[in-house]
Each structure stands twice: as structure tokens, then as C-alpha cells.
Design a protein around this motif. Structure first.
Motif, short mmCIF file in Angstrom:
data_model
loop_
_atom_site.label_atom_id
_atom_site.label_comp_id
_atom_site.label_asym_id
_atom_site.label_seq_id
_atom_site.Cartn_x
_atom_site.Cartn_y
_atom_site.Cartn_z
N GLU A 105 0.82 -1.21 0.00
CA GLU A 105 0.00 0.00 0.00
C GLU A 105 0.86 1.27 0.00
O GLU A 105 0.45 2.31 -0.51
CB GLU A 105 -0.91 0.00 1.23
N ASP A 106 2.05 1.18 0.58
CA ASP A 106 2.91 2.37 0.67
C ASP A 106 3.85 2.52 -0.52
O ASP A 106 4.91 3.14 -0.43
CB ASP A 106 3.71 2.35 1.97
N PHE A 161 -4.45 9.90 -4.82
CA PHE A 161 -3.37 9.56 -3.90
C PHE A 161 -2.59 10.75 -3.37
O PHE A 161 -1.63 10.57 -2.62
CB PHE A 161 -2.42 8.56 -4.58
N GLY A 162 -2.94 11.95 -3.81
CA GLY A 162 -2.40 13.16 -3.22
C GLY A 162 -0.89 13.26 -3.24
O GLY A 162 -0.24 13.03 -4.25
N ARG A 163 -0.31 13.54 -2.09
CA ARG A 163 1.10 13.86 -2.00
C ARG A 163 2.03 12.67 -2.21
O ARG A 163 3.25 12.83 -2.23
CB ARG A 163 1.40 14.50 -0.64
N ARG A 164 1.49 11.47 -2.35
CA ARG A 164 2.33 10.30 -2.64
C ARG A 164 2.79 10.30 -4.08
O ARG A 164 3.64 9.49 -4.46
CB ARG A 164 1.53 9.02 -2.36
N VAL A 165 2.24 11.19 -4.89
CA VAL A 165 2.50 11.18 -6.33
C VAL A 165 3.62 12.15 -6.68
O VAL A 165 3.66 13.28 -6.19
CB VAL A 165 1.22 11.57 -7.11
N ARG A 220 15.14 5.31 -10.53
CA ARG A 220 16.21 4.47 -9.96
C ARG A 220 16.54 4.83 -8.51
O ARG A 220 16.73 3.91 -7.69
CB ARG A 220 17.46 4.54 -10.82
N PRO A 221 16.61 6.13 -8.13
CA PRO A 221 16.89 6.43 -6.72
C PRO A 221 15.86 5.84 -5.77
O PRO A 221 16.21 5.39 -4.67
CB PRO A 221 16.86 7.97 -6.70
N MET A 222 14.60 5.80 -6.20
CA MET A 222 13.57 5.19 -5.35
C MET A 222 13.78 3.69 -5.24
O MET A 222 13.68 3.11 -4.16
CB MET A 222 12.18 5.47 -5.94
N LEU A 223 14.09 3.06 -6.38
CA LEU A 223 14.31 1.61 -6.37
C LEU A 223 15.53 1.26 -5.54
O LEU A 223 15.54 0.24 -4.82
CB LEU A 223 14.49 1.10 -7.80
N ASP A 224 16.56 2.09 -5.60
CA ASP A 224 17.78 1.84 -4.82
C ASP A 224 17.51 1.91 -3.33
O ASP A 224 18.23 1.29 -2.52
CB ASP A 224 18.87 2.85 -5.20
N GLU A 225 16.47 2.64 -2.96
CA GLU A 225 16.10 2.73 -1.55
C GLU A 225 15.15 1.62 -1.13
O GLU A 225 14.67 1.59 0.02
CB GLU A 225 15.45 4.09 -1.27
N GLY A 226 14.86 0.70 -2.07
CA GLY A 226 13.99 -0.43 -1.75
C GLY A 226 12.52 -0.17 -1.94
O GLY A 226 11.68 -1.00 -1.56
N GLU A 227 12.17 0.96 -2.57
CA GLU A 227 10.77 1.29 -2.79
C GLU A 227 10.20 0.48 -3.95
O GLU A 227 10.91 0.10 -4.89
CB GLU A 227 10.62 2.78 -3.12
N VAL A 228 8.90 0.20 -3.88
CA VAL A 228 8.16 -0.35 -5.02
C VAL A 228 7.52 0.82 -5.74
O VAL A 228 6.89 1.68 -5.12
CB VAL A 228 7.08 -1.35 -4.56
N VAL A 229 7.71 0.87 -7.05
CA VAL A 229 7.28 2.03 -7.84
C VAL A 229 6.32 1.59 -8.94
O VAL A 229 6.56 0.60 -9.64
CB VAL A 229 8.49 2.74 -8.47
N VAL A 230 5.24 2.35 -9.10
CA VAL A 230 4.32 2.15 -10.22
C VAL A 230 4.35 3.42 -11.06
O VAL A 230 4.07 4.51 -10.56
CB VAL A 230 2.89 1.86 -9.76
#
Length: 430
Positions: A35-36, A60-64, A209-219
Motif C-alpha cells: 500500500e505504501d 493519492f495526493g502527496r504520494r504522487v 532508480r533512486p527510489m528503487l535503490d532505496e527499496g521502494e516499489v514504484v508504479v
């Protein structure tokens, strides 16, 4: 009711937005996306990406976060729109990124050219596959002396074609032009390096890539609509992005929407569209795209002639960076030289008739019926082959774009275009 009013009538947009939310949450469950997760909107400042960003923000507001890749071939109004759209939508400011080619990139290309352009080179593909191009680093050969006439015609003063090419192989400060110089040509239908290098890769490197490098799941949310082409109609609405399987996904929220739906959303949310849509543009993005149609070229020439002049100047530089153009620009002399290599041979048909045909060196080169004696290329054309012309320059393409079907008679509607009045292909003018 007029056709224009029907085009921009507000439909039940809230229902369409709810459908996107329902479908998206279902995809999250199916693909087991947390969800996050992070949402990145691929933004172009066009109508579809603006609608996509607005919907993502509403749900989704500020998550975007939105990212736009500036190719350095955009209209200035498009860049301004991208930098201010957050004021209308209420989202985070769009992250505008750009591919920058360094002096090191050009140094590697110069080293390659010095090494390889000094040698004879066999053409590896196309109609001339197998033909040997001469050294472009010598002035004391027959080819070198003929090229000097080409240099005079072009108004440049260099001893060899290689010297002329090396003179432009330095960063220009414009990413699109630098990409073309490094490739020695402009993008083409089957080689869209502008999209790969100036849009997809830089957006991924700078924002995703910076988000992925931090372990985030990205759509990634993209404003692709199926009615734009048969190819886009076949895209999956939600899919795994194989660049980082399990962490990166692609979602097309408005895949089944029409252009009318998109502008209805603009009206529903009180968003003013990119002003280029009120100035005759059917699409925004590169001004112009190398693959744009005849109407877009004539429209640009009438409304924004400075962009046409910019492309003309680019052609003059990129032709120097192309080994092919240097070789072919020597005109009838180089073509006669090609014929002397290829030659002819006699074939006797079964019925006893003897004819002369072009002799192939083994099985190559295969000229496929081309008459080499009439080919004479001075340009690496920004718009590629148009109107039956092999390598037309920008001014030649503009003249062709002002004609009607068949390219022989000027179109009176295009000739009388009033650039001072509002013009919208989507019925946006009041």
C-alpha cells in the motif's frame, strides 16, 4: 449543438475516475504491491499526461511525483506549462530532468572517428551494403579532391571531410542536437534514440532508480490512450516493468479514454490546458518531432518559424558529423565511382535474350533497383525522406508541407492560415 461543443461537453468524469481507482486497487491486490508504494507519473505537459497527473493526485495526493524529460527540442510554452502545472492541480512540482552529454562523450566519439574514418569502410546494411566507402581523412585522393568541391559548395573551409566532422564534435549546449551529432544522424522511425536516451533513460536514472535503490516499489502512471494507434491499443493496462521485476510496474489509467474525455476532465477540475492546444497544435512535445505529419510541419512553419530555422541550423551541423553524407555529397562523381566498382554483367535468359544487369560483388551490395547515378545527398535531413525526396533539407520539407495531396499544388487553406486567432483541433476556442 455544434460539433465543437459535443467534443468538449463534460461527461460523467467522476464515474471514470472511480473506475480507475477500482481497477488500480485490484491490480495492487493481484500483483501484491504494498500500500505504501510510490507513484511516478511520466509527464509531457500534453493533455493526456496532465489528465493522468490530475487523476493520480486526486486519488493519492502527496504520494504522487511527476517527472518530465526535457529533450531540448520542446516549445518554451510546454516547459513553462510543466513547471507551473502543480499550481493548477495542487500536486508536487513536476521534476524536469535533462540528459546532458559531456565533453568526455564527445572525446570518445572523436577518437572513434579519427580511428575509423581514416580507413576504408564497408557499408554494413541497407541498399548499399557491401560498397566500400573511401578514407575521409585524405586530401590527396580522387575522392578527397572531389570532396573539396563539396566543401566549397557548403561554404566551409577544411582540408578533409574528417576535419570538417571533428569541428562540430563538441557539446553544443542542446541535448537533442548533441545526441544527433554523436549518432551522426537524426532519429528515424526505426531508430528513435531520442526517445530512448532523452526521455526514457534519463527519467529512469534521475527519478525512478533512486527510489528503487532505496527499496521502494514504484508504479509508473503513463497517459497512453488506446485510440491513438493500433500499437497502443494492444498495450496491457497494467504490467511488470522488466527493468526491475518485482519492484517496478507500469499502469495506463486512461487507456480507454478519448481525447474528449481528457478535455472534459480538464474542465471538470478547472485546469487550463497547455496553451499550444489553442494555437493549432494537435499534440505537444517535441517542436517538431522528426516523425510529425505534414499538417504539423506547415502549422509550425506558420506559427513558430523560429523552430524551423533552428532545425535548419541543426541540419548544417549534423551533416558534417555523418560519414554517409560526406561520401554521398560528392554527387555524380562518387556515384560513378560506385558504378565502376559494382559494374555490370551479362545474363542470358532461357528464351535466349541477353541483358546487362548490375554486377554484384558476390551477393553484395544489393542495390534493389536504385539508380546510383541520380543520388546526391547534401543533408542529414531532420525530417527524413518526405514527398518522394530522398534527403530533403528542412526548407524543402516545409515547401512540400504547404502543398495538398500529391505535393504539387499549394494548399490555399494552409496558405491563408491566420496565426493571430485561436485555433483548436479539439474545439477548445470559445
Amino acid at each position: 449543438m455544434s460539433h465543437a461543443k459535443q467534443v468538449i461537453a463534460v461527461s460523467d468524469i467522476s464515474t471514470k475516475v472511480r473506475e480507475i481507482e477500482t481497477a488500480y486497487r485490484n491490480y495492487l491486490d493481484v500483483f501484491r504491491i504494498p500500500e505504501d508504494h510510490r507513484i511516478v507519473v511520466n509527464y509531457s505537459a500534453g493533455k493526456d499526461s496532465t489528465a493522468t497527473l490530475a487523476v493520480a493526485n486526486a486519488l493519492f495526493g502527496r504520494r504522487v511525483q511527476a517527472v518530465m524529460a526535457d529533450t531540448d527540442n520542446e516549445h518554451e510554452l510546454t516547459i513553462d506549462f510543466a513547471r507551473t502545472i502543480h499550481e493548477q492541480i495542487g500536486c508536487h512540482p513536476v521534476q524536469v530532468v535533462k540528459r546532458i552529454y559531456s565533453e568526455a562523450d564527445f572525446a570518445r566519439r572523436r577518437a572513434y572517428m579519427k580511428k575509423n574514418w581514416s580507413k576504408k569502410q564497408a557499408i554494413r546494411m541497407g541498399a548499399y551494403r557491401g560498397v566500400i566507402m573511401p578514407s575521409l581523412a585524405r586530401a590527396d585522393t580522387a575522392f578527397g579532391r572531389v570532396w573539396q568541391k563539396t566543401a566549397k559548395r557548403w561554404g566551409i573551409d577544411f582540408e578533409t571531410a574528417l576535419d570538417a566532422a571533428l569541428s562540430v564534435m563538441h557539446p553544443s549546449g542542446n541535448s537533442f542536437l548533441d545526441a544527433a551529432l554523436l549518432h551522426g544522424k537524426f532519429p528515424m522511425l526505426r531508430d528513435r534514440f531520442c526517445t530512448d536516451e532523452l526521455k526514457i533513460q534519463i527519467a529512469y536514472d534521475a527519478a525512478i532508480r533512486p527510489m528503487l535503490d532505496e527499496g521502494e516499489v514504484v508504479v509508473q502512471w503513463s497517459g497512453v490512450r488506446g485510440d491513438e494507434s493500433s500499437k497502443r491499443a494492444g498495450y496491457d493496462r497494467f504490467a511488470v516493468d522488466m527493468r526491475d521485476e518485482g519492484y517496478l510496474y507500469n499502469f495506463l489509467p486512461i487507456h480507454q479514454w478519448t481525447a474528449a474525455d481528457v478535455f472534459a476532465l480538464h474542465r471538470y477540475l478547472g485546469i487550463k490546458p497547455n496553451p499550444l492546444y489553442l494555437q493549432g497544435a494537435s499534440r505537444v512535445g517535441c517542436m517538431n518531432c522528426v516523425l510529425c505529419n505534414k499538417e504539423e510541419i506547415s502549422e509550425t512553419a506558420a506559427r513558430w518559424p523560429e523552430h524551423i530555422e533552428k532545425h535548419r541550423q541543426w541540419e548544417m551541423k549534423v551533416r558534417l558529423a555523418s560519414r554517409w553524407v560526406h561520401w554521398m555529397s560528392t554527387g555524380t562523381v562518387s556515384q560513378a565511382w560506385v558504378n565502376s566498382i559494382i559494374g555490370f554483367r551479362e545474363i542470358t535468359h532461357r528464351r535466349g535474350e541477353t541483358v546487362k544487369v548490375r554486377r554484384l560483388l558476390g551477393d553484395v551490395p544489393r542495390l534493389y533497383g536504385l539508380d546510383t547515378e541520380v543520388q546526391h545527398l547534401d543533408w542529414s535531413g531532420f525530417y527524413g525522406p518526405r514527398g518522394g525526396m530522398g534527403a530533403p533539407s528542412v526548407p524543402e520539407v516545409v515547401e512540400w508541407a504547404r502543398t495538398g495531396r500529391g505535393g504539387k499544388v499549394y494548399d490555399l487553406v494552409k496558405a491563408s492560415l491566420n496565426t493571430a486567432t485561436c485555433s483548436s483541433r479539439y474545439g477548445l476556442c470559445e
